[in-house]
Design a protein around this motif. Structure first.
Motif, PDB file in Angstrom:
ATOM      1  N   PRO A  12     -14.623  -0.331  -4.447  1.00 19.61           N
ATOM      2  CA  PRO A  12     -14.039   0.855  -4.844  1.00 19.61           C
ATOM      3  C   PRO A  12     -12.821   0.713  -5.641  1.00 19.61           C
ATOM      4  CG  PRO A  12     -14.142   1.159  -2.492  1.00 19.61           C
ATOM      5  CD  PRO A  12     -14.164  -0.283  -2.642  1.00 19.61           C
ATOM      6  N   TYR A  13     -12.244  -0.417  -5.673  1.00 20.48           N
ATOM      7  CA  TYR A  13     -10.877  -0.640  -6.569  1.00 20.48           C
ATOM      8  C   TYR A  13     -11.194  -1.755  -7.328  1.00 20.48           C
ATOM      9  CZ  TYR A  13      -9.466   2.710  -2.831  1.00 20.48           C
ATOM     10  OH  TYR A  13      -9.525   3.780  -1.988  1.00 20.48           O
ATOM     11  N   ALA A  14     -12.614  -2.098  -7.657  1.00 21.31           N
ATOM     12  CA  ALA A  14     -12.565  -3.371  -8.472  1.00 21.31           C
ATOM     13  C   ALA A  14     -11.842  -3.450  -9.862  1.00 21.31           C
ATOM     14  CB  ALA A  14     -13.982  -3.642  -8.830  1.00 21.31           C
ATOM     15  N   SER A  15     -11.622  -2.350 -10.525  1.00 20.64           N
ATOM     16  CA  SER A  15     -11.180  -2.254 -11.655  1.00 20.64           C
ATOM     17  C   SER A  15      -9.445  -2.114 -11.651  1.00 20.64           C
ATOM     18  CB  SER A  15     -11.577  -0.919 -12.473  1.00 20.64           C
ATOM     19  OG  SER A  15     -11.028   0.199 -11.829  1.00 20.64           O
ATOM     20  N   PRO A  66      -2.032  -1.399  -6.829  1.00 19.00           N
ATOM     21  CA  PRO A  66      -1.547   0.151  -6.430  1.00 19.00           C
ATOM     22  C   PRO A  66      -2.275   0.441  -5.197  1.00 19.00           C
ATOM     23  CG  PRO A  66      -2.474  -0.033  -8.776  1.00 19.00           C
ATOM     24  CD  PRO A  66      -2.684  -1.599  -7.987  1.00 19.00           C
ATOM     25  N   SER A  67      -1.269   1.274  -4.490  1.00 18.30           N
ATOM     26  CA  SER A  67      -1.574   1.545  -3.016  1.00 18.30           C
ATOM     27  C   SER A  67      -2.621   2.556  -3.048  1.00 18.30           C
ATOM     28  CB  SER A  67      -0.453   1.849  -2.318  1.00 18.30           C
ATOM     29  OG  SER A  67       0.632   0.856  -2.234  1.00 18.30           O
ATOM     30  N   HIS A  68      -3.660   2.468  -2.130  1.00 14.33           N
ATOM     31  CA  HIS A  68      -4.679   3.462  -1.920  1.00 14.33           C
ATOM     32  C   HIS A  68      -4.897   3.823  -0.222  1.00 14.33           C
ATOM     33  CE1 HIS A  68      -6.053   3.325  -6.095  1.00 14.33           C
ATOM     34  NE2 HIS A  68      -6.286   2.014  -6.147  1.00 14.33           N
ATOM     35  N   ARG A  69      -4.548   4.920  -0.080  1.00 13.57           N
ATOM     36  CA  ARG A  69      -4.871   5.243   1.592  1.00 13.57           C
ATOM     37  C   ARG A  69      -6.329   5.531   1.774  1.00 13.57           C
ATOM     38  NH1 ARG A  69       0.457   9.048   2.800  1.00 13.57           N
ATOM     39  NH2 ARG A  69      -0.417   8.804   5.025  1.00 13.57           N
ATOM     40  N   SER A  70      -7.170   4.702   1.782  1.00 11.48           N
ATOM     41  CA  SER A  70      -8.367   4.610   2.023  1.00 11.48           C
ATOM     42  C   SER A  70      -8.949   5.077   3.537  1.00 11.48           C
ATOM     43  CB  SER A  70      -9.155   3.563   1.430  1.00 11.48           C
ATOM     44  OG  SER A  70      -8.518   2.088   2.319  1.00 11.48           O
ATOM     45  N   ALA A  71      -8.121   4.879   4.173  1.00 14.23           N
ATOM     46  CA  ALA A  71      -8.450   4.794   5.777  1.00 14.23           C
ATOM     47  C   ALA A  71      -9.102   6.169   6.308  1.00 14.23           C
ATOM     48  CB  ALA A  71      -7.480   4.515   6.729  1.00 14.23           C
ATOM     49  N   ALA A  72     -10.244   6.453   6.636  1.00 20.15           N
ATOM     50  CA  ALA A  72     -10.811   7.450   7.350  1.00 20.15           C
ATOM     51  C   ALA A  72     -11.697   7.268   8.446  1.00 20.15           C
ATOM     52  CB  ALA A  72     -11.479   8.254   6.354  1.00 20.15           C
ATOM     53  N   PHE A  73     -12.010   8.524   9.385  1.00 21.06           N
ATOM     54  CA  PHE A  73     -12.527   8.290  10.713  1.00 21.06           C
ATOM     55  C   PHE A  73     -13.448   9.512  10.767  1.00 21.06           C
ATOM     56  CE2 PHE A  73      -8.864   5.772  10.957  1.00 21.06           C
ATOM     57  CZ  PHE A  73      -9.112   4.637  11.353  1.00 21.06           C
ATOM     58  N   PRO A  74     -14.365   9.747  11.501  1.00 21.81           N
ATOM     59  CA  PRO A  74     -15.294  11.048  11.896  1.00 21.81           C
ATOM     60  C   PRO A  74     -14.274  11.892  12.249  1.00 21.81           C
ATOM     61  CG  PRO A  74     -16.374   8.781  12.729  1.00 21.81           C
ATOM     62  CD  PRO A  74     -14.979   8.388  12.207  1.00 21.81           C
TER      63      PRO A  74
END
Length: 459
Positions: free
Chosen positions: A80-83, A123-131
């Motif tokens: 998702p952060y390839a750019s 750049p920092s991305h807080r991508s963590a998520a859970f159900p």
């Protein structure tokens, strides 16, 4: 003076209580912060003061939200952060400028491999998520979970992490051990023990995991004290193929330590394997990792005293989609001394820091270990490992991604660098595999018995 709410939000209460072994959950008032001031998993929701760590806004909860609605589970996850471009590069020449955000292990790597090792910081991305059900379970656990014995077990918890607002180092470690990694996972991965000159032989594993603790509708009483079932079958090279390891990991290790069995293809029999724990050599690792370093850390915490240092802003491996890519070959990643750092991604994140010191009278090859644990997922991201002389010996990294189709946050590649020999281990190589992690495998507890692996071995 700060009120209690702000102290908790900033993680300072945990630091002041680090020497105290918690025996019960937090209050309902404290638990109410989960999902408000704190993330549902217990991290600080707000951005840091400098704005270099963003606020948590939910992470990726689906492949569509990550920008890949056509993604099929089991594939290599598109980035998702390839750019993104690196903000800066750290090497031996400028490491002093970033010293406060570098782990001792990363400083040691930068110093040891001056001409080749570097860290690209993105750049920092807080991508963590859970159900959502994991968030709900975590909130329920917050007021009911407690440690058993001297911290070697947990009771009063199911599904989510037991201690989202931790007050001791061992609680943070139990959060890692019991963190959500999906209910079922099956994968084929490579492990490379790399010589100082870059030579290696690839050992391939077929892993299967069933996490009873995380199954919908699971109850603590129904677990029979087993939180996780695990099978690891060695499938290559031919001289090692056919060996099967079976593990039943326990929740209350005061009551019963893990159960383990090995199927030996030469003897065509299954035997108990009580030594699959602690500092016994990891399977096929050429002595470069211990049994308890698989999944960065696993097993009973009984041999160490765990000190909660507090929360710090550190540069850690994160969103490692480049290392997960099927556009790379193993040879693109494996290099002498360390992996190809051009494919590694580091970001600034808040982590819980836990210092573990070997208890008097206990044995382990590491006298001391320092763990850096992600506030958003409870995944251990970096470990500094010290020898009996208090010298830095090995450095572990957990290069992790959000497997957004679940969603869950887990390692895609684990590295263990031996600074004394110049060798290292890379575990989790799946770039050349047609499938990464299959979260839809049809597995039940009946597949994880000694009789089942005996049948499997003799097919």
């Amino acid at each position: 003076m700060m009120n209690l709410k702000n102290i908790l939000r900033l993680g300072l209460l945990a630091a002041t209580m680090a020497a105290t072994l918690a025996t019960a959950g937090v209050t309902a008032q404290q638990a109410a912060q989960l999902g408000t001031d704190l993330t549902p998993m217990g991290g600080e929701k707000a951005a840091n003061a400098a704005g270099t760590i963003p606020a948590w806004t939910g992470g990726f909860t689906s492949a569509a939200q990550a920008g890949f609605p056509a993604f099929k589970s089991g594939g290599h996850h598109p980035d998702p952060y390839a750019s993104d471009k690196p903000l800066y590069k750290i090497d031996a020449s400028n490491m002093a400028r970033y010293a406060e955000n570098l782990t001792a292990g990363h400083k040691a790597l930068l110093s040891a491999y001056k001409t080749s090792y570097f860290m690209n910081v993105y750049p920092s991305h807080r991508s963590a998520a859970f159900p959502q059900r994991i968030y709900d379970a975590t909130k329920a656990n917050a007021t009911s979970a407690k440690l058993t014995g001297a911290g070697n077990g947990v009771t009063g918890a199911i599904g989510g992490v037991p201690f989202p607002i931790p007050s001791s180092g061992v609680e943070v470690i139990w959060n890692h051990i019991l963190r959500y990694r999906a209910e079922i996972a099956e994968r084929i991965i490579g492990q490379a023990a790399v010589s100082r000159t870059g030579d290696y032989n690839l050992v391939k594993f077929h892993d299967q995991t069933l996490v009873g603790y995380s199954l919908p509708g699971a109850t603590e009483a129904g677990l029979d004290n087993v939180v996780l079932y695990f099978i690891q079958e060695t499938i290559a090279p031919a001289r090692l193929a056919g060996e099967i390891l079976l593990v039943h990991e326990t929740l209350d290790q005061t009551k019963e330590q893990r159960r383990a069995w090995l199927y030996n293809p030469g003897q065509r029999r299954v035997r108990r394997a009580p030594n699959v724990a602690f500092d016994n050599p990891g399977t096929g690792s050429d002595g470069l990792r211990t049994a308890d370093q698989f999944d960065i850390l696993n097993g009973s915490p009984e041999r160490y005293d765990w000190k909660l240092v507090g929360k710090q802003e550190m540069l850690v491996p994160y969103n490692a989609y480049m290392l997960h890519s099927d556009k790379l070959k193993n040879s693109d990643i494996i290099r002498p001394l360390h992996i190809n750092q051009q494919h590694a991604r580091y970001e600034l994140h808040r982590v819980w820091v836990v210092d573990a010191v070997l208890k008097p009278g206990q044995r382990h090859i590491y006298k001391r270990r320092t763990f850096y644990v992600d506030e958003d997922s409870w995944q251990i991201l970096v470990v500094d490992c010290y020898d009996d002389r208090d010298q830095m010996w090995r450095v572990q990294e957990g290069h992790s991604i959000n497997y957004y189709e679940i969603p869950t946050f887990w390692t895609t590649l684990e590295t263990t660098y031996d600074l004394q020999s110049g060798r290292y281990l890379a575990l989790g190589l799946d770039n050349e595999e047609p499938q990464t992690v299959n979260f839809d495998a049809k597995l039940t507890a009946a597949d994880f018995t000694p009789a089942a692996i005996a049948r499997r071995g003799t097919r």
